[in-house]
Enzyme design. Sequence first.
Site, PDB file in Angstrom:
ATOM      1  N   GLU A  25       0.912  -1.190  -0.007  1.00  0.00           N
ATOM      2  CA  GLU A  25       0.315  -0.434   0.482  1.00  0.00           C
ATOM      3  C   GLU A  25       1.063   1.220   0.219  1.00  0.00           C
ATOM      4  OE1 GLU A  25      -3.024  -0.263   3.254  1.00  0.00           O
ATOM      5  OE2 GLU A  25      -4.065   1.733   2.649  1.00  0.00           O
ATOM      6  N   ASN A 172     -12.160  -1.208  -0.985  1.00  0.00           N
ATOM      7  CA  ASN A 172     -12.059  -2.437  -0.051  1.00  0.00           C
ATOM      8  C   ASN A 172     -12.390  -1.773   1.396  1.00  0.00           C
ATOM      9  OD1 ASN A 172      -9.807  -2.800   1.974  1.00  0.00           O
ATOM     10  ND2 ASN A 172      -9.430  -0.369   2.357  1.00  0.00           N
ATOM     11  N   GLU A 173     -13.293  -2.217   2.154  1.00  0.00           N
ATOM     12  CA  GLU A 173     -13.155  -1.743   3.411  1.00  0.00           C
ATOM     13  C   GLU A 173     -14.246  -0.940   3.592  1.00  0.00           C
ATOM     14  OE1 GLU A 173     -10.423  -1.587   6.427  1.00  0.00           O
ATOM     15  OE2 GLU A 173      -9.773  -3.614   6.268  1.00  0.00           O
ATOM     16  N   TYR A 239      -6.755  -9.001  11.353  1.00  0.00           N
ATOM     17  CA  TYR A 239      -5.138  -8.779  11.654  1.00  0.00           C
ATOM     18  C   TYR A 239      -5.332  -9.539  13.081  1.00  0.00           C
ATOM     19  CZ  TYR A 239      -4.665  -5.669   8.227  1.00  0.00           C
ATOM     20  OH  TYR A 239      -3.793  -4.987   6.911  1.00  0.00           O
ATOM     21  N   GLU A 297      -5.578  -8.998   3.463  1.00  0.00           N
ATOM     22  CA  GLU A 297      -4.904  -8.473   4.532  1.00  0.00           C
ATOM     23  C   GLU A 297      -4.910  -9.432   5.690  1.00  0.00           C
ATOM     24  OE1 GLU A 297      -5.738  -4.269   5.375  1.00  0.00           O
ATOM     25  OE2 GLU A 297      -6.225  -3.589   3.414  1.00  0.00           O
ATOM     26  N   GLN A 346       2.395  -6.356   5.465  1.00  0.00           N
ATOM     27  CA  GLN A 346       2.529  -5.864   4.449  1.00  0.00           C
ATOM     28  C   GLN A 346       3.876  -6.021   3.901  1.00  0.00           C
ATOM     29  OE1 GLN A 346       1.149  -1.759   2.934  1.00  0.00           O
ATOM     30  NE2 GLN A 346      -0.823  -2.008   4.280  1.00  0.00           N
TER      31      GLN A 346
HETATM   32  O1  AHR Z   1      -3.120  -2.711   6.345  1.00  0.00           O
HETATM   33  C1  AHR Z   1      -3.043  -1.412   6.791  1.00  0.00           C
HETATM   34  C2  AHR Z   1      -4.944  -1.365   6.982  1.00  0.00           C
HETATM   35  O2  AHR Z   1      -5.497  -1.803   7.552  1.00  0.00           O
HETATM   36  C3  AHR Z   1      -5.604  -0.974   5.421  1.00  0.00           C
HETATM   37  O3  AHR Z   1      -5.396  -0.040   4.763  1.00  0.00           O
HETATM   38  C4  AHR Z   1      -7.007  -1.186   5.180  1.00  0.00           C
HETATM   39  O4  AHR Z   1      -7.535  -1.765   4.250  1.00  0.00           O
HETATM   40  C5  AHR Z   1      -6.744  -1.623   6.714  1.00  0.00           C
HETATM   41  O5  AHR Z   1      -7.550  -1.377   7.533  1.00  0.00           O
END
Ligand code: AHR
Length: 484
Positions: A25, A172-173, A239, A297, A346
Amino acid sequence: MNEITVLSRKDGVPISRFIYGQFAEHLGRCIYEGVWVGKDSTIPNENGIRTDVAEALRAINVPVVRWPGGCFADEYHWQDGIGPKEKRKKMINTHWGGITEDNSFGTHEYFELIRQLGCEAYVNGNVGSGTVQEMQEWVEYITMAGESPMANQRQENGQEKPWKMKFFGVGNESWGCGGNMRPEYYADLYRQYQTYVRKYGQENIYKIACGPNVNDYHWTEIVMKNAARYMDGISLHHYSLPKPDTWNDKGDALDFPETQWYSVIERAQYMDELITKHSRIMDQYDPEKRVGLIVDEWGTWYNVEPGTNPGFLYQQNTIRDAMVAAITLNIFHKHADRVHMANIAQMVNVLQAMLLTEEEKMIKTPTYYVFDLYKNHQEAELIDSYGAVAENISYTISKKNDQLTISLCNFDLHETRETTFINENGFAEVSGEYISAEKMDAHNSFEEPDNIVKQAFAGFKLTEKKLQVQLPPMSVVTLTAGEG
Ligand code: AHR
């Protein structure tokens, strides 16, 4: 004592190589410095892309790179990132540090990266603040051969032939940074926007809808119900935070207690439940499993390194991260029938990165070495097995070109775990590689880049049809073997 019987005669599900995808990103030092230094840099580069980074990524067979975001994708206007560099519009990257983005890395530079890595493209389009026309024209610019307004513009900018774009994400999101939408509204927008993601070239574009935030099963239900037939994939973001309920203090990457070792691993294991439950919903609308669950992600998320910009999400990477990577990849393999692609967050200098850079220096993280140890599983067949294993062991067995690859992770902090594999065909020519550490915060740094590196593994014994493995604590091991 752990004992696993290998069922190598059964045909297994293929493990897509795209499960080993990366996410890059416009965030912190991922693209700028991490990938792109520009042609005039003193850092060795090919057409502006760091040579050391490209070489390291090629060595782990990176299959696909998702770009330009993330949250950045929904404020990115692609026309700002093409044409002469000095004329490119500057913008503020409001999500990530409020810094000025000069758009020197745009569509042409991204496809140059894809060319250098020899991998596929996954471009994420802007639904949150972009128009249908803008998205349609981007797809035309990238993929249209011959004469058309966008193809002509691309050619004027120096790219004669269209590029190949295999994957395209529509927002995205969208439930959060991508527009704070309700699923009903997004599902309708998805149907509209994807209509104009047209097939200009020979190949179909694999279209990915924005999926749920972690365990938002309602989102999956509504988007699948209303739009499944218009998509090839739906995303999932999850995450692993050591303290998941406290985003303000997530815990540190290096300085953490044993309890946080286990809590971050528990969060990683939660991926299994998430995929199972989202897949169950998807099964109602797509029983043939045509639509992929795209975990675009995933990874660990800690407090940023002290003294670094909080908006840059720069964190160190220890043997704990290697455990998370191995456990998560094993979960993806297990769900290979539904998980068609995944992209770790990432690729460089951000969150759970493969590589960290500091000016002209570059180091490989423990996570990098897991991707290296696991690369044989790409496009291999998942092999069934049964048996009893301790809860601190996670593993995958796969087969490609008559060769078995067995990867194991022992995430116990203190205990060696003996694990025995039984194969009625026997094992032949076994060899192994591994990473391990003495301390739970072991990591590579710019001063000590080789604290954790891949090494030859000799901790196994072959007796007739049994392969006995001694797994050190905090280790990831890969064994390859023929059948006897
Ligand atoms: O990876 C960091 C961020 O986490 C991304 O930009 C977003 O899609 C997510 O909330």
